[in-house]
Every structure is written in structure tokens, then in C-alpha cells.
Scaffold this active site. Sequence first.
Site, mmCIF file in Angstrom:
data_model
loop_
_atom_site.group_PDB
_atom_site.id
_atom_site.type_symbol
_atom_site.label_atom_id
_atom_site.label_comp_id
_atom_site.label_asym_id
_atom_site.label_seq_id
_atom_site.Cartn_x
_atom_site.Cartn_y
_atom_site.Cartn_z
ATOM 1 C CE1 TYR A 1 71.073 45.946 31.338
ATOM 2 C CE2 TYR A 1 70.722 46.967 29.185
ATOM 3 C CZ TYR A 1 70.368 46.032 30.143
ATOM 4 O OH TYR A 1 69.314 45.175 29.901
ATOM 5 C CE LYS B 1 71.826 42.721 29.933
ATOM 6 N NZ LYS B 1 71.429 41.385 30.399
HETATM 7 P P1 NAI Z 1 63.793 42.780 36.434
HETATM 8 O O1 NAI Z 1 64.469 43.886 37.141
HETATM 9 O O2 NAI Z 1 62.307 42.681 36.439
HETATM 10 O O3 NAI Z 1 64.378 41.373 36.914
HETATM 11 C C1 NAI Z 1 65.751 41.173 37.092
HETATM 12 C C2 NAI Z 1 65.990 39.810 37.674
HETATM 13 O O4 NAI Z 1 67.383 39.693 38.001
HETATM 14 C C3 NAI Z 1 65.208 39.599 38.966
HETATM 15 O O5 NAI Z 1 64.665 38.298 38.977
HETATM 16 C C4 NAI Z 1 66.265 39.721 40.045
HETATM 17 O O6 NAI Z 1 66.004 38.859 41.128
HETATM 18 C C5 NAI Z 1 67.520 39.248 39.316
HETATM 19 N N1 NAI Z 1 68.722 39.802 39.936
HETATM 20 C C6 NAI Z 1 69.171 41.075 39.899
HETATM 21 N N2 NAI Z 1 70.284 41.197 40.650
HETATM 22 C C7 NAI Z 1 70.535 39.964 41.171
HETATM 23 C C8 NAI Z 1 71.540 39.448 42.038
HETATM 24 N N3 NAI Z 1 72.530 40.213 42.522
HETATM 25 N N4 NAI Z 1 71.487 38.138 42.362
HETATM 26 C C9 NAI Z 1 70.513 37.345 41.885
HETATM 27 N N5 NAI Z 1 69.534 37.767 41.061
HETATM 28 C C10 NAI Z 1 69.549 39.073 40.717
HETATM 29 O O7 NAI Z 1 64.332 42.852 34.945
HETATM 30 P P2 NAI Z 1 63.867 42.134 33.590
HETATM 31 O O8 NAI Z 1 63.347 43.153 32.707
HETATM 32 O O9 NAI Z 1 63.055 40.930 33.880
HETATM 33 O O10 NAI Z 1 65.311 41.691 33.025
HETATM 34 C C11 NAI Z 1 65.723 40.345 32.872
HETATM 35 C C12 NAI Z 1 66.891 40.327 31.917
HETATM 36 O O11 NAI Z 1 66.499 40.837 30.654
HETATM 37 C C13 NAI Z 1 68.071 41.199 32.387
HETATM 38 O O12 NAI Z 1 69.290 40.559 32.074
HETATM 39 C C14 NAI Z 1 67.910 42.445 31.554
HETATM 40 O O13 NAI Z 1 69.121 43.120 31.379
HETATM 41 C C15 NAI Z 1 67.373 41.866 30.264
HETATM 42 N N6 NAI Z 1 66.686 42.820 29.414
HETATM 43 C C16 NAI Z 1 65.536 43.458 29.819
HETATM 44 C C17 NAI Z 1 64.920 44.361 28.980
HETATM 45 C C18 NAI Z 1 63.669 45.090 29.353
HETATM 46 O O14 NAI Z 1 63.252 45.958 28.578
HETATM 47 N N7 NAI Z 1 63.025 44.804 30.441
HETATM 48 C C19 NAI Z 1 65.476 44.668 27.659
HETATM 49 C C20 NAI Z 1 66.667 43.947 27.337
HETATM 50 C C21 NAI Z 1 67.235 43.060 28.190
#
Ligand code: NAI
Length: 237
Positions: free
Chosen positions: A145, A149
Amino acid sequence: MNTKKHALVTGGSRGIGSAIIRELLGLHYEVWYLSRTKNEELDNESLHHIPCDIADREEVERTLKAIIEEASEIDLLVNNAGITRDGLIMRMKDEAWDDVLAVNLSSVFLTCRAVSRIMARQRSGAIVNISSVVGIMGNGGQTNYAASKAGIIGFSKALARELAARNVRVNVVAPGFIDTSMTETLAEEAKELIKTQIPLGRMGMASEVAKAVAFLASEDASYITGAVLPVDGGMAI
Ligand code: NAI
């Protein structure tokens, strides 16, 4: 004449992506989002779900081509889709490495390559890529990861330099510890421990990340490119 701005968002079925879409709809964008599952919270005539597995290169290329033909102009690209497959390096399976790099980083390359062609032609546009505090600081158990990132940050800085002459800005938002399904599986004890490392003393909300994305997309950020904006309560200070 339809003067709405056009935005393309990856992910978006839930969490931070959903908050970003909500924010953009509030700002009167027409939004297309690529994700495998539909967002059940948001229903809006300006919102278009495009079913797509962002890890599938051919599917992504085919899908982007169709969207670009339909939208004709793209003003904003937000790369939000992301996954974790955590594990210590000595036990990390090849698939855990490949899947995370495909979803989190290769998808950014594919979407930016397709969209930069159209933005360069328009001589305008903004790209916002979602990295993580982990891409800046590292985190044990997350080598895959963190690599994806940190890769987004280097990629975005290089692309910002490439596209600046065409008036296309490329920036990064680096969220910290945000309350979504990605973090909800953590044990309460682990959450409490992480909170002690956050100067503002709490988890962030997806809407707080969305506000930063909207700012970097807007004219208010017209002189900002190649920047990494942490939205982390001070975690990476
Ligand atoms: P989440 O797990 O709630 O949502 C992830 C999103 O990515 C979902 O909408 C899902 O449909 C999509 N996704 C995953 N695999 C996919 C695929 N193969 N094809 C199409 N869509 C796909 O996660 P969250 O927290 O909303 O994360 C969103 C972004 O923010 C990510 O890039 C994550 O790495 C980043 N992030 C999140 C943090 C957190 O604490 N929640 C912290 C830092 C970064």
C-alpha cells in the site's frame, strides 16, 4: 447550452469517493464514476455509474474511451479507488502485491494517460489523485500500500511538470485516518492508539477529504500544481 463541468471519479460506491461525488454534485458538476458496484446513497440525474473493474486494464481502456466520447470534455479527474491487502513482507503473497499496485497505482496511470490527451487538447483541466499519509510516512504491514501511495505522489509530480504548459494542473490529496469501511475493521484498541498519534486527536471525515479535492479542482487553486495536500489532522507533521 449545458455549461456544467464534467468530472470523472474512480471508485465512488462508498466512503471518500462517495463524499467527493456528493461535493462535486453540490458544485453542479456532471459526474461519471467508475466502480464495480453502484452507489446506493446517491441518486441524481447528473450522476452516471459506469460499472468497471479498475484493475482490469482492457476494461478500463474500453470504458474510458466510451466516456470520453460521450462527455466530449473532461474538466476534472479524481483517482480515488483504492484497496489494502495488509501483511508483513515475509508473508506477503504475490497477489497481495499485484492487486494493490494494479488498483491503486496502475489505474492512475491508465486514467491519467487517457484523460491527459483530452485535457491537453482542451488546454484546461485538473487532476486530483488520492494518496495517503502512508505514502509519506510508511507503515509496517503495508509495504504494498505504501509503495502504491508513494508511487502516486512521484507520478503526479512528474505529470504536473508534463502538463503544466497545457494549463492542466495535477495535485495529490494525502488523507490520514478517515472514518470509512477501509478503517472500520480495525480493532477499537488500534483505533485509540492511532488517535494518540494525531495532533487533532480524532479521525477525519470523508467530507473533509472531499472539501480538499474540491478546492484543488477549483479556480481558487489556479496557481497550485504538483502539490501534496495532507488532510490528516496533523499526523504527518
Ligand atoms: P473504501 O474501501 O470505503 O472505498 C474504496 C473505493 O474504491 C470503493 O468505492 C470501491 O468501489 C473502489 N474500488 C476498490 N477496488 C476497485 C476496483 N477493482 N475497481 C473499481 N473500484 C474499486 O475506502 P475509502 O476509505 O473510501 O478510500 C478511498 C481512497 O482513499 C483510497 O484510495 C484509499 O487508499 C484512500 N485513503 C483512505 C484512508 C482512510 O483512512 N480511509 C486514508 C488514506 C487514504
